[in-house]
Design a protein around this motif. Structure first.
Motif, PDB file in Angstrom:
ATOM      1  N   VAL A  49       0.885  -1.131  -0.088  1.00  0.00           N
ATOM      2  CA  VAL A  49       0.009  -0.096  -0.072  1.00  0.00           C
ATOM      3  C   VAL A  49       0.870   1.193   0.036  1.00  0.00           C
ATOM      4  N   PRO A  50       1.484   1.521  -1.169  1.00  0.00           N
ATOM      5  CA  PRO A  50       2.647   2.571  -1.264  1.00  0.00           C
ATOM      6  C   PRO A  50       1.873   4.072  -1.023  1.00  0.00           C
ATOM      7  N   GLY A  51       0.667   4.061  -0.936  1.00  0.00           N
ATOM      8  CA  GLY A  51       0.007   5.494  -1.027  1.00  0.00           C
ATOM      9  C   GLY A  51       0.449   6.191   0.427  1.00  0.00           C
ATOM     10  N   MET A  52       0.703   5.389   1.482  1.00  0.00           N
ATOM     11  CA  MET A  52       1.109   6.039   2.717  1.00  0.00           C
ATOM     12  C   MET A  52       2.732   6.493   2.568  1.00  0.00           C
ATOM     13  N   TYR A  53       3.274   6.306   1.877  1.00  0.00           N
ATOM     14  CA  TYR A  53       4.741   6.332   1.687  1.00  0.00           C
ATOM     15  C   TYR A  53       5.104   8.010   1.271  1.00  0.00           C
ATOM     16  N   ALA A  54       5.954   8.557   1.926  1.00  0.00           N
ATOM     17  CA  ALA A  54       6.516   9.855   1.718  1.00  0.00           C
ATOM     18  C   ALA A  54       7.260  10.342   0.411  1.00  0.00           C
ATOM     19  N   GLY A  55       6.725  11.439   0.127  1.00  0.00           N
ATOM     20  CA  GLY A  55       7.064  12.042  -1.156  1.00  0.00           C
ATOM     21  C   GLY A  55       8.236  12.933  -1.141  1.00  0.00           C
ATOM     22  N   MET A  56       8.508  13.812  -2.348  1.00  0.00           N
ATOM     23  CA  MET A  56       9.316  14.897  -2.164  1.00  0.00           C
ATOM     24  C   MET A  56       8.662  16.191  -2.650  1.00  0.00           C
ATOM     25  N   GLU A  57       7.909  16.912  -1.884  1.00  0.00           N
ATOM     26  CA  GLU A  57       7.548  17.949  -2.625  1.00  0.00           C
ATOM     27  C   GLU A  57       7.295  19.289  -1.534  1.00  0.00           C
ATOM     28  N   GLN A  58       7.504  20.381  -1.947  1.00  0.00           N
ATOM     29  CA  GLN A  58       7.567  21.602  -0.913  1.00  0.00           C
ATOM     30  C   GLN A  58       6.294  22.441  -1.610  1.00  0.00           C
ATOM     31  N   ARG A  59       5.429  22.561  -0.843  1.00  0.00           N
ATOM     32  CA  ARG A  59       4.191  23.121  -1.084  1.00  0.00           C
ATOM     33  C   ARG A  59       4.176  24.667  -0.832  1.00  0.00           C
ATOM     34  N   THR A  60       3.870  25.501  -1.666  1.00  0.00           N
ATOM     35  CA  THR A  60       3.538  26.976  -1.433  1.00  0.00           C
ATOM     36  C   THR A  60       2.376  27.410  -0.951  1.00  0.00           C
ATOM     37  N   GLU A  61       1.267  26.415  -1.208  1.00  0.00           N
ATOM     38  CA  GLU A  61      -0.053  26.943  -0.784  1.00  0.00           C
ATOM     39  C   GLU A  61      -0.939  25.461  -0.856  1.00  0.00           C
ATOM     40  N   ASP A  62      -1.900  25.409  -0.223  1.00  0.00           N
ATOM     41  CA  ASP A  62      -2.795  24.429  -0.024  1.00  0.00           C
ATOM     42  C   ASP A  62      -4.155  24.671  -0.008  1.00  0.00           C
ATOM     43  N   ASP A  63      -5.281  23.908  -0.470  1.00  0.00           N
ATOM     44  CA  ASP A  63      -6.542  24.127  -0.314  1.00  0.00           C
ATOM     45  C   ASP A  63      -7.345  22.862   0.376  1.00  0.00           C
ATOM     46  N   PHE A  64      -7.968  23.551   1.531  1.00  0.00           N
ATOM     47  CA  PHE A  64      -8.483  22.360   2.269  1.00  0.00           C
ATOM     48  C   PHE A  64     -10.215  22.842   2.380  1.00  0.00           C
ATOM     49  N   LEU A  65     -10.889  21.370   2.454  1.00  0.00           N
ATOM     50  CA  LEU A  65     -12.233  21.580   2.419  1.00  0.00           C
ATOM     51  C   LEU A  65     -12.799  21.707   4.111  1.00  0.00           C
ATOM     52  N   VAL A  66     -13.631  22.819   4.322  1.00  0.00           N
ATOM     53  CA  VAL A  66     -13.916  22.894   5.788  1.00  0.00           C
ATOM     54  C   VAL A  66     -15.340  22.771   5.797  1.00  0.00           C
ATOM     55  N   ILE A  67     -16.035  22.315   7.152  1.00  0.00           N
ATOM     56  CA  ILE A  67     -17.192  21.905   7.093  1.00  0.00           C
ATOM     57  C   ILE A  67     -17.887  22.794   8.347  1.00  0.00           C
ATOM     58  N   THR A  68     -19.066  23.534   7.994  1.00  0.00           N
ATOM     59  CA  THR A  68     -19.670  24.432   9.223  1.00  0.00           C
ATOM     60  C   THR A  68     -20.945  23.611   9.121  1.00  0.00           C
TER      61      THR A  68
END
Lengths: 188, 291
Positions: A49-68
């Protein structure tokens, strides 16, 4: 020579072959699945299940889904509440991606796979979500959240929260964009 | 002063396994993630995992999740079977088989409908099958096999990061993991003590990277288990430390996988089935060879 023979006799697979052949073949199948999974980069539960493995990425921004829920932020327990959070946020993310793509995001890749390997068609038919299922998702989300937080929530809001990372690499919230609003029993 | 881990016999191993499984079930109940609590979900995720393609092809997930009554019966049966196997120490094969299949179906169902193929549930999906084996010698081989499977989970992760993707050597990785996994929490809870901790670590990337490096090297240490059982008393603590740090910094909960830690506990000598046995089989050879 006798020490080499003794060494080989002590190997786990050799002992399985001598005493428990079924387990030997299961082990061989597992090892084969691991090698195939690594070669094809496909997951094969429980072998790989390699989806849990670490990658190599430096993010400058992100989008999150938030619920109210009824205009208050849906704030679940941090980390230990993971199964419930997955049922809410992981499914919401998949829904959002599916709606944006107009179909299950995996569908094009699966069609290509079936084109190359037609024998996979029967198996692949149940690998993607049907289009009409996306239309039933938001009412399901409202019902699930109601039951899981044990509150009679009348209004659910789904927002996209945009975050950028400043010079110190710390997250800073930029804006919040409304995506969906649900009011029991109607959905907007 | 010496210390040692508890020594298990087959019955002890069964009680610990099914006892742990019971606690996993309680945890899942409290986090509203049992099948009857899913409220008949509509979307599912198979990814490119043929196990899940096959599972959904059978129609079993829909059968379990779409019907309230069936879902309740499934969860209740899983609870009863787990408790029964715990009280009988896995001595009744029919119960063990039903329990093992139940946990496998639950794991695949939850992972499908939560849209995330969690590794943490794999332990309880696999370990109960070990108790289907009646004969002592075959059981020990099976138990040893699950032990190798557990070591493989960590070893494969280490090999993937160190040798295949080289992400182990990517210096920003420590801070990046904390940043991306905790960003939403930090933004929504700016006054939390944890936010202060995460901010400090992120702004000291060398500290974050050393933490990341330490964790990955600890994963790599599990490879030792393929060559000898003598270090199991130390290897036993690595997953506990690893998952605790993950909870604190990476926002992932993997304690359920610790059910497989039981395979790192020594088994009593083959001829002595009673709990009074105080000698272990550490001298016997292991996967590759035991020097």
């Amino acid at each position: 020579m006798s020490s080499l023979r003794s060494y080989i006799q002590r190997l786990y697979l050799v002992r399985c072959w001598q005493e428990y052949k079924l387990l030997f073949f299961l082990a061989i199948i597992f090892i084969g699945a691991v090698l195939y999974g690594h070669k094809s980069s496909c997951e094969i539960t429980p072998a790989l299940v390699p989806g849990m493995y670490a990658g190599m990425e430096q993010r400058t921004e992100d989008d999150f889904l938030v619920i109210t829920a009824d205009n208050a932020l849906l704030d679940l327990h941090h980390t230990v509440d993971e199964p419930r959070r997955m049922m809410i946020y992981s499914t919401l993310s998949a829904f959002y991606q599916g709606v944006a793509a107009g179909e299950d995001p995996k569908a094009p890749a699966i069609r290509e796979l079936v084109r190359k390997h037609p024998f996979m068609k029967p198996l692949s038919m149940h690998a993607v979500n049907a289009g009409e299922d996306y239309g039933r998702y938001l009412p399901w989300l409202l019902q699930y959240i109601r039951h899981s937080v044990d509150k009679d929530i009348r209004r659910l809001g789904v927002y996209q929260l945009h975050v950028h990372y400043d010079k110190q690499n710390l997250p800073v919230a930029d804006y919040r964009k409304i995506l969906y609003e649900l009011e029991s029993p109607h959905t907007k | 002063m010496s210390w040692s881990l508890p020594i298990l016999n087959r019955d002890g191993a069964a009680r610990w396994t099914f006892g742990f499984a019971f606690f996993i079930l309680v945890y899942r109940l409290l986090t509203h993630s049992l099948v009857h609590q899913m409220q008949q979900p509509v979307l599912y995720e198979t990814d490119f995992d043929y196990t899940y393609w096959l599972y959904h092809f059978t129609g079993v997930p829909r059968l379990l999740a779409d019907n309230k009554v069936v879902a309740w019966i499934f969860d209740s049966s899983l609870l009863c079977l787990t408790l029964y196997c715990w009280t009988t120490a896995g001595r009744h094969r029919w119960a063990v088989l039903c329990c093992a299949i139940g946990w496998t179906l639950y794991g695949l169902t939850y992972n499908s409908y939560s849209h995330h193929h969690n590794v943490s549930i794999i332990g309880v999906m696999v370990l109960p099958y070990a108790f289907l084996v009646r004969k002592e010698r075959k059981f020990r081989l099976m138990w040893e096999g699950v032990r190798y499977f557990y070591l493989y989970i960590f070893a494969d992760a280490f090999v993937h990061k160190a040798l295949l993707t080289h992400s182990l050597f990517f210096l920003p990785n420590g801070a990046e993991f904390i940043k991306t996994n905790q960003a939403l929490f930090m933004v929504q809870h700016p006054d939390s003590l944890f936010t202060g901790l995460y901010a400090w670590v992120i702004t000291h990337p060398l500290v974050a990277y050393l933490g990341f490096l330490t964790m990955i090297l600890l994963q790599g240490c599990m490879i030792i288990g393929f060559f000898t059982k003598r270090c199991d008393r130390w290897l036993f603590w690595i997953p506990i430390l690893f998952h605790t740090v993950n909870i604190l910094f990476i926002d992932v909960f993997f304690y359920e996988l610790l059910i497989l830690n039981l395979t790192l506990l020594p088994l009593s000598r083959e001829k002595e089935a009673s709990p009074a046995a105080d000698e272990t089989l550490e001298d016997l050879p292991v996967g590759i060879a035991d020097p």
